[in-house]
Design a protein around this motif. Structure first.
Motif, short mmCIF file in Angstrom:
data_model
loop_
_atom_site.label_atom_id
_atom_site.label_comp_id
_atom_site.label_asym_id
_atom_site.label_seq_id
_atom_site.Cartn_x
_atom_site.Cartn_y
_atom_site.Cartn_z
N GLY A 202 -2.62 6.00 3.48
CA GLY A 202 -2.19 6.15 2.20
C GLY A 202 -0.38 5.77 2.64
O GLY A 202 -0.10 5.36 1.33
N ALA A 203 -0.23 4.80 3.26
CA ALA A 203 0.84 3.67 3.19
C ALA A 203 0.53 3.33 2.39
O ALA A 203 1.87 2.96 1.85
CB ALA A 203 0.70 3.37 4.78
N THR A 204 -0.35 2.17 2.39
CA THR A 204 0.12 0.76 1.29
C THR A 204 -0.06 1.13 0.46
O THR A 204 1.47 0.93 -0.83
CB THR A 204 -1.34 -0.04 1.56
N LEU A 205 -0.76 2.34 -0.16
CA LEU A 205 -0.47 2.67 -1.60
C LEU A 205 0.87 3.42 -2.20
O LEU A 205 1.75 3.68 -3.05
CB LEU A 205 -1.56 3.57 -1.93
N GLU A 206 1.46 4.19 -1.49
CA GLU A 206 2.72 4.48 -1.42
C GLU A 206 3.48 3.21 -1.47
O GLU A 206 4.29 3.62 -2.10
CB GLU A 206 3.32 5.39 0.29
N ALA A 207 3.34 2.34 -0.34
CA ALA A 207 4.04 1.84 -0.68
C ALA A 207 4.56 1.01 -2.26
O ALA A 207 5.71 0.65 -2.75
CB ALA A 207 4.63 0.26 0.44
N CYS A 208 2.96 0.70 -2.87
CA CYS A 208 3.09 0.22 -4.09
C CYS A 208 3.51 1.20 -5.05
O CYS A 208 4.38 0.50 -5.78
CB CYS A 208 1.33 -0.45 -3.61
N ILE A 209 3.06 2.90 -4.83
CA ILE A 209 3.78 3.41 -5.91
C ILE A 209 5.06 3.28 -6.46
O ILE A 209 6.42 3.59 -6.71
CB ILE A 209 3.08 4.49 -5.44
N ILE A 210 6.05 3.29 -5.20
CA ILE A 210 7.04 3.26 -4.80
C ILE A 210 7.80 2.21 -5.78
O ILE A 210 8.79 2.01 -6.67
CB ILE A 210 8.08 2.91 -3.93
#
Ligand SMILES: [Zn+2]
Length: 229
Positions: A202-210
């Motif tokens: 989920g690290a990629t999505l977390e970065a995108c959501i931020i």
């Protein structure tokens, strides 16, 4: 005559299922019917606080999280992902997007999004592969749901090479730093669906959501083709 030509073409280039490699019937595209009916669906869109949503607890503010399929190592989904990611068959991602959208439509969920935003690739990655598989997945969803896809807001500006020589924390930090937002006003007060091919940590999505939530009052939900638990 046209059918005859198609028969000749399929003799030279046999049309096979990307998941099980058996020959496809004329009416089948990319994935055979037998594989279609045994797709390992998560049905997470029907389940609030599902295990994928929990991945983001305490990390990013996600309105809803879902994935079409479960990713199984060496299973049919891995073969599909391999085909759509590395073997020049992005149409497989588009097809899976359409199928997923049909499920979403039937359950009356996910119809209130203003935009679909695919996780972007860096220019270099785009040049290398020639396409962004997540964008094709988004296109498939868009065709059935009638929700526009936008690619000018979330940008990947840093090229992340293989990160095997880095620690887990360094890798996470590196991913966090590699996306940015442009034209943020476009998604002010909007409800967006962020889509990716495979979700693992989920690290990629977390970065995108931020990045997406740097705009004003933007709700973000996530969906993927497959979820590797
Ligand atoms: Zn098959």
């Amino acid at each position: 005559m046209k059918d005859f030509l198609l028969d000749i073409v399929s003799l030279i280039y046999p049309r096979v299922c990307v998941a099980c490699h058996s020959s496809l019937f004329k009416h089948e595209q990319h994935i055979c019917n037998r594989c279609y009916i045994t797709l390992p669906k998560t049905d997470y869109h029907l389940q609030k606080d599902n295990p994928l949503h929990k991945v983001f607890y305490g990390r990013a503010n996600v309105t809803a999280a879902s994935s079409f399929l479960f990713f199984q190592k060496k299973g049919m989904v891995q073969k599909m992902i391999h085909a759509l990611k590395f073997k020049g068959k992005p149409e497989v991602a588009q097809l899976l997007g359409k199928w997923y959208a049909e499920d979403l439509k039937q359950s009356n969920t996910s119809l209130t999004y203003d935009y679909i935003i695919p996780v972007p690739l860096h220019k270099k990655g785009m040049q290398k592969r020639g396409y962004n598989q997540s964008e094709y997945f988004a296109k498939g969803l868009s065709e059935v749901l009638g929700i526009p896809v936008i690619t000018n807001v979330l940008i990947k500006y840093r090229f992340t090479k293989t990160q095997t020589n880095k620690t887990r924390a360094e890798r996470a930090e590196n991913i966090l730093q590699s996306f940015s937002i442009e034209n943020a006003g476009v998604i002010d007060n909007k409800n967006v669906l962020l889509v990716d091919d495979v979700i693992t940590t989920g690290a990629t999505l977390e970065a995108c959501i931020i990045q997406l939530q740097k705009s004003t009052n933007t709700k973000v939900s996530v969906a993927s083709i497959a979820y590797a638990q």
